[in-house]
Structures are given as C-alpha cells and as structure tokens.
Scaffold this motif. Structure first.
Motif, PDB file in Angstrom:
ATOM      1  N   PHE A  40      -4.941  -6.987  -3.482  1.00  0.00           N
ATOM      2  CA  PHE A  40      -6.399  -7.209  -3.508  1.00  0.00           C
ATOM      3  C   PHE A  40      -7.120  -6.047  -2.822  1.00  0.00           C
ATOM      4  O   PHE A  40      -8.073  -5.481  -3.363  1.00  0.00           O
ATOM      5  CB  PHE A  40      -6.741  -8.531  -2.817  1.00  0.00           C
ATOM      6  N   PHE A  41      -6.654  -5.682  -1.610  1.00  0.00           N
ATOM      7  CA  PHE A  41      -7.322  -4.606  -0.877  1.00  0.00           C
ATOM      8  C   PHE A  41      -7.201  -3.273  -1.622  1.00  0.00           C
ATOM      9  O   PHE A  41      -8.113  -2.461  -1.604  1.00  0.00           O
ATOM     10  CB  PHE A  41      -6.745  -4.483   0.539  1.00  0.00           C
ATOM     11  N   HIS A  42      -6.077  -3.101  -2.286  1.00  0.00           N
ATOM     12  CA  HIS A  42      -5.879  -1.870  -3.035  1.00  0.00           C
ATOM     13  C   HIS A  42      -6.851  -1.782  -4.222  1.00  0.00           C
ATOM     14  O   HIS A  42      -7.571  -0.798  -4.388  1.00  0.00           O
ATOM     15  CB  HIS A  42      -4.430  -1.787  -3.540  1.00  0.00           C
ATOM     16  N   PHE A  43      -6.893  -2.858  -5.019  1.00  0.00           N
ATOM     17  CA  PHE A  43      -7.717  -2.819  -6.239  1.00  0.00           C
ATOM     18  C   PHE A  43      -9.214  -2.927  -5.945  1.00  0.00           C
ATOM     19  O   PHE A  43     -10.032  -2.420  -6.690  1.00  0.00           O
ATOM     20  CB  PHE A  43      -7.299  -3.930  -7.207  1.00  0.00           C
ATOM     21  N   CYS A  44      -9.531  -3.623  -4.884  1.00  0.00           N
ATOM     22  CA  CYS A  44     -10.949  -3.894  -4.644  1.00  0.00           C
ATOM     23  C   CYS A  44     -11.550  -2.951  -3.607  1.00  0.00           C
ATOM     24  O   CYS A  44     -12.729  -3.110  -3.265  1.00  0.00           O
ATOM     25  CB  CYS A  44     -11.141  -5.329  -4.187  1.00  0.00           C
ATOM     26  N   ALA A  45     -10.772  -2.044  -3.112  1.00  0.00           N
ATOM     27  CA  ALA A  45     -11.253  -1.163  -2.047  1.00  0.00           C
ATOM     28  C   ALA A  45     -11.937  -2.003  -0.985  1.00  0.00           C
ATOM     29  O   ALA A  45     -13.062  -1.728  -0.561  1.00  0.00           O
ATOM     30  CB  ALA A  45     -12.204  -0.110  -2.613  1.00  0.00           C
ATOM     31  N   ALA A  46     -11.231  -3.076  -0.579  1.00  0.00           N
ATOM     32  CA  ALA A  46     -11.793  -3.990   0.416  1.00  0.00           C
ATOM     33  C   ALA A  46     -10.897  -4.012   1.641  1.00  0.00           C
ATOM     34  O   ALA A  46      -9.788  -3.487   1.638  1.00  0.00           O
ATOM     35  CB  ALA A  46     -11.896  -5.392  -0.183  1.00  0.00           C
ATOM     36  N   ARG A  47     -11.418  -4.625   2.685  1.00  0.00           N
ATOM     37  CA  ARG A  47     -10.588  -4.772   3.881  1.00  0.00           C
ATOM     38  C   ARG A  47     -10.900  -6.122   4.528  1.00  0.00           C
ATOM     39  O   ARG A  47     -11.936  -6.753   4.222  1.00  0.00           O
ATOM     40  CB  ARG A  47     -10.840  -3.622   4.855  1.00  0.00           C
ATOM     41  N   SER A 107       2.128  -2.978  -9.241  1.00  0.00           N
ATOM     42  CA  SER A 107       1.383  -1.789  -9.661  1.00  0.00           C
ATOM     43  C   SER A 107       0.723  -1.060  -8.484  1.00  0.00           C
ATOM     44  O   SER A 107       0.035  -0.056  -8.702  1.00  0.00           O
ATOM     45  CB  SER A 107       0.337  -2.172 -10.708  1.00  0.00           C
ATOM     46  N   ILE A 108       0.917  -1.558  -7.246  1.00  0.00           N
ATOM     47  CA  ILE A 108       0.392  -0.821  -6.081  1.00  0.00           C
ATOM     48  C   ILE A 108       1.301   0.402  -5.873  1.00  0.00           C
ATOM     49  O   ILE A 108       2.531   0.257  -5.892  1.00  0.00           O
ATOM     50  CB  ILE A 108       0.442  -1.671  -4.786  1.00  0.00           C
ATOM     51  N   PRO A 109       0.729   1.592  -5.667  1.00  0.00           N
ATOM     52  CA  PRO A 109       1.572   2.769  -5.396  1.00  0.00           C
ATOM     53  C   PRO A 109       2.444   2.516  -4.159  1.00  0.00           C
ATOM     54  O   PRO A 109       1.966   1.899  -3.190  1.00  0.00           O
ATOM     55  CB  PRO A 109       0.555   3.875  -5.117  1.00  0.00           C
ATOM     56  N   PRO A 110       3.694   2.922  -4.201  1.00  0.00           N
ATOM     57  CA  PRO A 110       4.613   2.643  -3.092  1.00  0.00           C
ATOM     58  C   PRO A 110       4.056   3.036  -1.727  1.00  0.00           C
ATOM     59  O   PRO A 110       4.279   2.337  -0.740  1.00  0.00           O
ATOM     60  CB  PRO A 110       5.853   3.478  -3.440  1.00  0.00           C
ATOM     61  N   ALA A 111       3.253   4.096  -1.692  1.00  0.00           N
ATOM     62  CA  ALA A 111       2.707   4.543  -0.406  1.00  0.00           C
ATOM     63  C   ALA A 111       1.768   3.522   0.208  1.00  0.00           C
ATOM     64  O   ALA A 111       1.653   3.397   1.420  1.00  0.00           O
ATOM     65  CB  ALA A 111       1.974   5.871  -0.612  1.00  0.00           C
ATOM     66  N   ALA A 112       1.074   2.759  -0.698  1.00  0.00           N
ATOM     67  CA  ALA A 112       0.099   1.794  -0.206  1.00  0.00           C
ATOM     68  C   ALA A 112       0.710   0.406  -0.026  1.00  0.00           C
ATOM     69  O   ALA A 112       0.074  -0.510   0.473  1.00  0.00           O
ATOM     70  CB  ALA A 112      -1.078   1.718  -1.182  1.00  0.00           C
ATOM     71  N   ARG A 113       1.949   0.241  -0.487  1.00  0.00           N
ATOM     72  CA  ARG A 113       2.575  -1.081  -0.455  1.00  0.00           C
ATOM     73  C   ARG A 113       3.289  -1.315   0.884  1.00  0.00           C
ATOM     74  O   ARG A 113       4.056  -0.496   1.337  1.00  0.00           O
ATOM     75  CB  ARG A 113       3.580  -1.208  -1.609  1.00  0.00           C
TER      76      ARG A 113
END
Lengths: 261, 342
Positions: A242-249, A227-233
């Motif tokens: 995790f970083f995508h859903f949690c806005a974490a780094r 479910s991560i958008p292809p651009a972010a994958r």
C-alpha cells in the motif's frame, strides 16, 4: 478501460466500473476510477480517511450517481432508476437505530422487506438468538454489526457491500466480524471498505488502493506484494504494498497519509 | 472570554446559523400579529348578531324579501340554511342568535331565538316587515362546546397528520432509516402507505375517544350514521394533512426546522379554519383563503354531519372534493420530490 468489446467478458464479472468521476462542488471525490471485480470473493477498498471509499461505495450501491463514467453490476449498466436491489445487500457506515426497536424486530423487518422468511436465520447467523427481545441500542457494537451484516445478507444476495464494518470495534469483535465476512465470501462477493491495512491483509482476496479519489493499484494481495521492488520490500506485507503504490506513510497516530513530493 | 460568555454567544448565534430558524424566531411572531390584526380588523368575531334564514327552493321569493329586509341592518349577519334542522342545529350550537323561517300556512314568519337572546328577538320582530311570530327555544348548555368540538377534532387531525408524516419522515431521514431502506427492494409507495395506515389507525382511535367523551360528558348528539361519517371524513382530512406533512418533509432536512414549520402552519389554521368562529367574519381575501384550506372544509363537513344532521352526499361533495384535491396534489408533488436520502 472501456466496455465495448469486453461485453462477453463482463458477463463473468460482478462489478465493472469505467472512468468513474464524482465531484462535490469544486472537490473531486473520485477521479477516473476504473476496475473490474469477479466473485465470489472478499474485496477490500483500502484508503485513508477522505480517500473516496464511501463515495465509491455510494455509487456502487446506487445511492448516488457518478458525474462521469459507467458502472455495470452483473453485466448490466446501472442507471438512476434501475438497480438490482434483489441481488445486492448493503451495510452502511452508520446504520439506523429506531427508538425502542428490538433485535428480533430488526431481523423480522429486514427479512420481510427482502421478501424472505428469514428472521430466525438472521438471528442465528448473527448468533443473537437469545437477544431477540433486547433493544438494539442495548447490544454491543460487535453484536449489532453482526446483526446488520446478517440482515443485509438475508435474501442471499450475490453481492454484499459493507462500509467500514469493523470500524469502532474492539479486537475481539473485529475478529468475529472478520470471520463472518470470510465465511460469507465463499458464497457472496463481499466488497468492504476499511483503512485497517492489517485487517485487509488477513481478510481480502482482492484489494483496491484508493488515495485522494484516485485508484492507485488493485489486485490480489500476494500479486501486489510480489510486484514491490525487492529494495522496497521488507516483510512482504500488504502494508508495504500500500505504501509503495500509494506513496503514503503511517503517521505516529496510526493513520495513513499520502507522502507529498 | 469566560465560559459563560462563550456559551452565551453560541446560544445567541444558534438563531442565525440557520436562516429559517432566525425567521421563525424573529419574523414569524410579527407576521402572526399582523395576521391577527387583519383577521379582526372589523371587530371581534362575535360583534355581529347572526340570523339564519330557512330558505327552501319553494319559498325562494318570500325568503328573498325577508333577506333584503334584514340586509338593511348592518349590525346583523344573515346566512341561509336549506332546512329547518340545519338552521336549528346552528342555533343549538349558539353560533347564530336567531332562526327565521316561513310559517307553513304562508301567513308570515317565525323568529326563533335562544333564551339569552329574547330581548334581541323582541326588537327584531318589530323591525321586520309583515307578520313575524317570536318563539324562544331552550338551548343546550354545551351548545358552543359542540360547535368547538369539530374545530378541536380537526386541530387534532391536522397536527397528527403534519407531525405524523412531516416530522417522522425528517426524523427517519436524519437517523438514516430512509437511507437504509433505499438500499433494499422496498418501494417508496409501500413505505408511505404504511406510514399513512399507521397514523390513520391511531387517529381513528383518537377520534373515537374524543367522540365518546363529547357524547358522554358534553351531551354531543351522536347517531351511528353521524359517527361513521365523522370517522370517514376524519380519515379523508388526515390524508390531506399527511400529504402536506409529506411534502414539507421533501424539502426540510432537520427536526428543528420541521417543528418550526409545522408550528407556523398550525397558527393560521387555528385562526382561519372556523375552529371557534365562522370564516365569514374574516375580511374577504382571507375568507377565500380560508375556504381553500382542507381544515376549513373538514370543520364544515364535520359540523354538517354532527350538528346540522346533514348526511346527503351531494351537499357534502363540494367540501369532500376540495379535500381530495389537496390529497392528490400533495401526494403527487411529494412522490415527485421525495428522496430516500440527501
């Protein structure tokens, strides 16, 4: 999420949490957390330090009570006085060590408390048969963690909670404990907390992402990654999800921290 | 700032970090000293001569006359004993200086004193009304050791109970043993019962060793019945102190604090519980407080069975009842307040 009409469904669910909130003074440790877990499978609660993982586990283990919300285990609501201990096993983040207690005595103590004749079973599952007379304080972290896990599961609980069972373990010991947990998850519902994203990726069938006391996402790792958008994958890992859903780094030290807008 | 000064500052501040520690360190010695001042406000505990009157129900009238006569002398304290054996037990333990008993033919009284008190006895014979015979009884060398033995026994039981339950519970909470047990199906009562039984067995071994030593080395008179009573009463007293320890552990969270709390309880127990001198030497409010303590009752019961030959349940029952009240009260409250984890 509420329970009302879903009771029939809940009978198949091992854990159902609805709008859980827990505060310590002015600090909100958990806020409106809802999820359902089916078993048997291995579930990882993922999050950085201070995310509320241990607080959530304490609530699920019946060690503390939520300020708001409801928990059902095996379809039955938990209360301060009622907890199905015989169906649950727990490994705490910090396990006790009594002065001078040996590995064998520890195994015997927990088998007896849980009402089973399983001291040998604990030792064999933890692969510590030849260390029965060794003081618990003298065995390695990996060995003691295997012992704690085997002891917590001696009465064949349907549900097993483990709070950071692989923290402070070297890679080899981590691997062994991971193997033991995977093996157990074929029969038990295993719920563990960790902040090791790679470990969660390897072990888990289902993950819960917890940041700042809020549940950011949950599901099977593959589903979350998809479910991560292809651009972010990138490589399609749980880390990216995790970083995508949690806005974490990930920090330079390898810790997870939320990205503040 | 130099490391020395930094470490010094940290060490000094430790006392104030926990409010109770500051109180135990600075306040408690002052309180203890004040308590000692109150306890001995009428002089030292052996300042008065002590006379025990054997007063059976049959001799009530005659005894009353003699008691009134003796009450005129402020330098003596008079107490009553129901039997000759009980009175002589006190004389042998050197906790009284003289025994007064009616002669069997009704012609007067006999005043019995120990060898050290012959001169006192001669004086008292002349001061008392009617016909009084003087008799000097040979006294056991270890008499006062026998008296102090019961106090020593109770001190061991009190410390064993307070530390055995209070300190261990706090330690078990700190090393997360209780938290772990709370995740199992183990009931609180099973856990507490095991702690009581474990400490009880060790206390019985301790008491048996002390009894054997007292008997063999200090000629403590010991019958089988007295030994059995001693063991039974010890278990009872131990339960009371385990209960107090349990209750303390419900509220105190750190090992240091429970250690301070138990130490602060131990001192008043030593001073008020007749370990070395009778509580009737205390000012009256303290006398009542002392009588309410389980330690005082246990000391009295142990002396009654060990030194005064008392084995009649009815006469021991009031003391036993007070200890039972402590047991029920502390364990009931403890059961209510006890939590496996913070």
């Amino acid at each position: 999420m509420g329970f009302g009409d879903q009771d029939a469904l809940l009978l198949k669910v091992v854990i159902a949490a609805a709008r859980l909130t827990k505060r310590f003074g002015s600090v909100v440790a958990l806020e409106n957390v809802s999820f359902q877990i089916e078993g048997p499978q291995l579930i990882c609660i993922l999050g950085p330090n201070g995310a509320g993982k241990t607080t959530l586990l304490d609530l699920l283990e019946g060690l503390s009570q939520p300020d708001a919300g409801e928990i059902r285990l095996f379809g039955t609501p938990l209360s301060a006085r009622r907890y199905p201990r015989e169906r649950v096993g727990v490994v705490l983040q910090k396990e006790f060590i009594l002065d001078g207690i040996t590995v064998g005595e520890y195994a015997e103590l927990f088998a007896t408390i849980q009402g089973v004749k399983g001291a040998q079973q604990i030792l064999s599952q933890a692969r510590l048969q030849d260390r029965a007379k060794t003081p618990l304080s003298k065995i390695s972290n990996g060995e003691s963690q295997r012992l704690f896990i085997a002891a917590a599961a001696v009465h064949h609980p349907e549900l097993l909670f483990l709070d950071e069972p692989t923290a402070h373990l070297d890679p080899g010991a981590k691997l062994e404990v991971g193997r033991l947990l995977t093996e157990m998850s074929s029969e038990h519902t295993v719920v563990m907390t960790t902040h090791d994203l790679r470990e969660a990726d390897t072990l888990s069938d289902h993950v819960l992402f917890l940041v700042d006391g809020k549940l950011k996402a949950e599901g099977a790792p593959a589903t979350l990654i998809d479910s991560i958008p292809p651009a972010a994958r990138g490589h399609g890992t749980l880390e990216e999800a995790f970083f995508h859903f949690c806005a974490a780094r990930l920090t330079a030290r390898g810790d997870i921290e939320p990205v503040r807008p | 700032m130099s490391p020395f000064l930094l470490l010094l500052r940290l060490r000094l501040m430790e006392v104030f970090r926990v409010r109770f520690t500051g109180f135990f360190f600075l306040g408690l010695p002052l309180l203890f000293f004040a308590l000692v001042g109150v306890i001995f406000s009428s002089g030292h505990p052996f300042a008065h001569r002590r006379v025990v009157m054997v007063a059976t129900a049959a001799d009530e009238n005659r005894s009353s006359e003699m008691l009134v006569a003796m009450a005129r002398f402020t330098e003596i304290r008079v107490e009553r004993a129901a039997t000759h054996e009980a009175a002589m037990g006190k004389l042998r333990a050197q906790i009284v200086n003289a025994v007064v008993e009616p002669l069997s033919d009704g012609s007067g009284y006999r005043l019995i004193v120990g060898g050290f008190d012959e001169l006192f006895g001669r004086g008292l014979v002349t001061a008392l009304p009617g016909h009084v015979e003087l008799a000097v009884a040979p006294l056991e060398r270890w008499g006062f050791v026998h008296y102090a033995f019961a106090g020593m026994l109770v001190f061991c039981v009190a410390i064993s109970g307070l530390f055995g339950m209070g300190y261990n519970m706090v330690r078990y909470r700190q090393n997360l043993f209780l938290r772990k047990l709370s995740t199992t199906r183990l009931s609180k009562s099973t856990f507490v019962a095991a702690q009581i039984a474990g400490r009880g067995i060790w206390s019985l071994v301790q008491v048996l060793l002390l009894l054997a030593l007292a008997h063999l080395l200090f000629s403590l008179p010991l019958s089988l019945v007295a030994a059995l009573w001693t063991l039974g009463l010890t278990v009872l007293g131990l339960c009371a102190f385990l209960g107090i320890g349990f209750l303390l552990a419900c509220f105190i969270r750190t090992e240091g604090l429970i250690y301070d709390a138990i130490s602060s309880i131990a001192w008043p127990i030593v001073l008020l519980s007749e370990f070395f001198f009778p509580a009737d030497e205390l000012p009256s409010p303290l006398r009542f407080a002392a009588a309410a303590l389980p330690s005082t009752q246990l000391v009295r019961l142990l002396r009654a069975v060990l030194l005064y030959g008392e084995t009649d349940v009815a006469s021991l029952l009031p003391g036993i009842a007070i200890i039972l009240v402590w047991i029920v009260m502390t364990f009931t409250m403890g059961r209510f307040f006890f939590r496996w984890n913070d």
